[in-house]
Structure formats: structure tokens, C-alpha cells
Design a protein around this motif. Structure first.
Motif, short mmCIF file in Angstrom:
data_model
loop_
_atom_site.label_atom_id
_atom_site.label_comp_id
_atom_site.label_asym_id
_atom_site.label_seq_id
_atom_site.Cartn_x
_atom_site.Cartn_y
_atom_site.Cartn_z
N ALA A 121 45.29 61.44 131.58
CA ALA A 121 44.32 62.47 131.18
C ALA A 121 44.69 63.05 129.82
O ALA A 121 43.82 63.31 128.97
CB ALA A 121 44.29 63.57 132.24
N TYR A 122 46.00 63.25 129.60
CA TYR A 122 46.46 63.79 128.32
C TYR A 122 46.19 62.79 127.18
O TYR A 122 45.70 63.16 126.11
CB TYR A 122 47.94 64.13 128.39
N ARG A 123 46.50 61.52 127.46
CA ARG A 123 46.25 60.49 126.44
C ARG A 123 44.76 60.47 126.07
O ARG A 123 44.40 60.39 124.90
CB ARG A 123 46.65 59.11 126.97
N ALA A 124 43.88 60.53 127.10
CA ALA A 124 42.44 60.47 126.83
C ALA A 124 42.01 61.68 126.00
O ALA A 124 41.20 61.55 125.06
CB ALA A 124 41.67 60.41 128.14
N ALA A 125 42.55 62.86 126.32
CA ALA A 125 42.20 64.07 125.55
C ALA A 125 42.68 63.94 124.10
O ALA A 125 41.97 64.32 123.15
CB ALA A 125 42.81 65.31 126.21
N MET A 126 43.89 63.39 123.93
CA MET A 126 44.43 63.23 122.57
C MET A 126 43.67 62.19 121.76
O MET A 126 43.63 62.25 120.53
CB MET A 126 45.92 62.86 122.64
N ALA A 127 43.07 61.23 122.44
CA ALA A 127 42.28 60.22 121.72
C ALA A 127 41.16 60.91 120.93
O ALA A 127 40.95 60.61 119.75
CB ALA A 127 41.70 59.19 122.69
N ASP A 128 40.48 61.86 121.58
CA ASP A 128 39.39 62.57 120.88
C ASP A 128 39.93 63.30 119.64
O ASP A 128 39.33 63.28 118.57
CB ASP A 128 38.74 63.61 121.81
N VAL A 129 41.07 63.96 119.83
CA VAL A 129 41.66 64.76 118.74
C VAL A 129 42.06 63.87 117.56
O VAL A 129 41.75 64.16 116.39
CB VAL A 129 42.90 65.53 119.26
N PHE A 130 42.71 62.74 117.87
CA PHE A 130 43.21 61.91 116.77
C PHE A 130 42.10 61.08 116.12
O PHE A 130 42.19 60.78 114.92
CB PHE A 130 44.42 61.09 117.23
#
Ligand SMILES: Cc1cc2nc3c(=O)[nH]c(=O)nc-3n(C[C@H](O)[C@H](O)[C@H](O)COP(=O)(O)OP(=O)(O)OC[C@H]3O[C@@H](n4cnc5c(N)ncnc54)[C@H](O)[C@@H]3O)c2cc1C
Length: 283
Positions: free
Chosen positions: A263-272
Motif C-alpha cells: 500500500a505504501y509503495r502504491a501511494a509513493m508511486a503517485d508521488v514520484f
């Protein structure tokens, strides 16, 4: 951390490397910079009976620019890519990735061909080579064939390379409005999440966007829905940019490990992805 015994042979040319791969069969592996295969052998995750060293084949280490087309020899080291002014101006996403990859020792030994052939799910280059729509030249006994990035990266440690083929070159068109941004593991600098983008601009808004993400699943992937949502967006309008980048990893099985949950990786994908878009648009 001592590998199983193996035979070491140095190949002087691509033809010799292919002949040696044919002769030694499935137990043979190519050795380029050694910064993925040797650690795997030390951990006993790989135990090839024969290592065929292609690292000194001179013709495979070059960065050539012919008008709009950039061709990189498979043995070109990360450090050479990181120091290339041509890449910095013509394909800055790859320049970003080379500069952010590993540490000085890794950059001075590792090669773009080895990093691509290895197919590591947390590697930086696959996302960049997806947005550059790079062409991989694979040479074997029967001749050479060209494979696009979308077909080359198949899955975790899995590529289109055949057992007796050598990757000799990676080529792509210039993409001056491109960028790569990553949230890296603090020890290895591998991508926990990495985002590559290549844009065309239409006045002040995005005309078209190619977006790819690495570190999330078994292999880097294009974020098609986000690419569509970005068309017409003003990249300086942070609200609109954030909305368009939402769900970059939607539909992909994001990996959880000791360092980050899926879930954290998926959220960070949007940010990066949003950070990479802003950087590319500003170039
Ligand atoms: C401490 C550390 C930190 C790292 N950090 C990062 C990072 O932040 N980001 C990142 O992306 N990577 C990272 N890496 C990996 C690094 O980029 C490696 O250099 C790269 O993955 C492998 O390149 P190599 O030339 O060393 O290949 P090798 O280790 O020699 O080979 C890797 C594999 O590719 C095959 N191969 C190599 N060249 C060819 C070819 N021309 N044709 C066909 N098959 C070939 C080999 O047979 C082998 O299976 C790190 C590695 C280390 C040790």
C-alpha cells in the motif's frame, strides 16, 4: 559468502561469447560488470559452472548520437552514462537514473546491459527504457533481432534474452523533456519506487506523456491510465497534476517486504510520478 567453484573464460568478441555459450549450455552465464551475478553467486542464489567474461569487448562500450537517435553499447558503465553531456541534454531521464544508481563502486563497474539483462524488479533503468521505448539488439548464433522495451522486460529476473544470446546495444529517440525520480533504499539505493516520464508539451500544458514505474511489482510497467489523464494538464498546477497522477500503480500487485508495504509503495508511486513530471516539464 564464497561462491561455488566455477570456470572462468574471457571472450574477445561477441561471436566468441556466443560460441562459448553454445558450447557450455545452460550452466554458463555471461559476466559483464559482475555487480549482480557475483553477489548472487556469493549468496548461492546462482551457481553457474562457467562464467564467460564479456567485460573487455571494446566495441560494446560507447554512447553514440546520430541526429535524433541515441545508441548505447551494452557494456557502457553506469558512470559513463552519468558523466555524459549528450545524455543529460537528449535523454535526461537515463542520466538521472545513472546518477542515482547505487554507489560509486557500482557505477564504475556495472553496465547498462547487465542491469537490463538481469531483470531486477527494483532496478532503475527498466522504467526509463520503457518510457524511451528503447530497442534492444540481441545477437545469437542465427543472427540478430531487435526487441522493444515492452517485450524485453518480461517479469522478475526474466527478459526476452535467450540462453545463448548477447545483448549488444540499446537505442532510442531523444527525449529532452524526460526525468526519473525515485524513493531509494538508503543502503543499496535500489528503487523502493522509481518513476520515469517522457513528455511532449503543447504550449504550457502536457501534450502527451509516457509514464513507467519500477520497484512495485515483478517488473517495471507503463501506467497507461495516468498517461491518458495527464494530457492537457498544466504541470505547474499542483492540484491538477496530483489528480492526474493518482492510481499510477492501480491494477498492479504491489510487493510488500520488510522495507515497505504494498500500500505504501502504491501511494509513493503517485508521488514520484508527479515529481518526475514536474522535473521533466521544467527541462
Ligand atoms: C551494492 C549494490 C547496489 C546497487 N544499487 C543499484 C541501484 O540503486 N539501482 C539499480 O538499478 N541497480 C543497482 N545495482 C545493480 C547494478 O546496477 C548492477 O551493475 C547491474 O544490475 C548488473 O550489471 P553488471 O554489468 O554488473 O552485470 P553482471 O552482474 O555481470 O550480470 C548480470 C546478469 O546479466 C547477464 N548479462 C550481463 N551482460 C549481458 C549482456 N550484454 N547480454 C546478455 N546477458 C548479460 C549476466 O549473465 C547476468 O545474468 C546495485 C548493485 C550492488 C552490488
Amino acid at each position: 559468502m564464497i561462491p561455488a567453484a566455477f570456470e572462468y573464460i574471457r571472450a574477445g568478441s561477441v561471436d566468441e561469447a556466443i560460441a562459448l555459450l553454445e558450447r557450455h549450455g545452460e550452466d554458463a552465464k555471461l559476466l559483464a560488470g559482475g555487480h549482480s551475478i557475483i553477489p548472487m553467486m556469493k549468496l548461492r542464489l546462482a551457481a553457474p559452472a562457467t562464467l564467460i567474461d564479456i567485460g573487455e569487448i571494446p566495441q560494446l562500450s560507447s554512447i553514440a548520437v546520430d541526429r535524433n537517435r541515441i545508441s548505447i553499447g551494452a557494456l557502457t558503465k553506469h558512470a559513463a552514462l552519468a558523466a555524459s553531456d549528450a545524455l543529460k541534454s537528449q535523454a535526461p531521464a537515463l542520466w538521472d537514473a545513472a546518477n542515482a544508481l547505487g554507489d560509486p563502486q557500482v557505477r564504475n563497474r556495472g553496465t547498462i546491459g547487465g542491469a537490463s539483462a538481469h531483470g531486477d524488479p527494483a532496478a532503475d533503468y527498466p522504467a526509463v527504457l520503457h518510457v524511451l521505448d528503447a530497442t534492444f539488439t540481441l545477437v545469437g548464433k542465427g543472427g540478430q533481432r531487435d526487441v522493444q522495451a515492452g517485450e524485453f522486460f518480461r517479469g522478475m529476473f526474466d527478459t526476452a534474452l535467450g540462453q545463448t544470446e548477447v545483448l549488444t546495444q540499446i537505442a532510442f529517440d531523444a527525449a529532452p523533456k524526460s526525468a526519473y525520480a525515485k524513493f531509494d533504499h538508503p543502503a543499496s539505493h535500489y528503487a523502493v519506487v522509481g518513476a520515469a516520464v517522457a513528455l511532449t508539451m503543447n504550449g504550457g500544458v502536457i501534450g502527451s506523456a509516457r509514464v513507467a514505474v519500477t520497484g512495485i511489482g515483478d517488473a517495471a510497467f507503463r501506467a497507461g491510465a495516468v498517461e491518458k489523464a495527464l494530457a492537457g494538464v498544466d504541470p505547474t498546477d499542483l492540484g491538477a497534476l496530483k489528480a492526474a497522477c493518482a492510481g499510477a500503480a492501480a491494477g498492479f500487485d504491489a510487493r510488500s517486504d520488510v522495507f515497505a508495504s504494498g500500500a505504501y509503495r502504491a501511494a509513493m508511486a503517485d508521488v514520484f510520478v508527479a515529481r518526475a513530471i514536474a522535473a521533466a516539464a521544467a527541462r
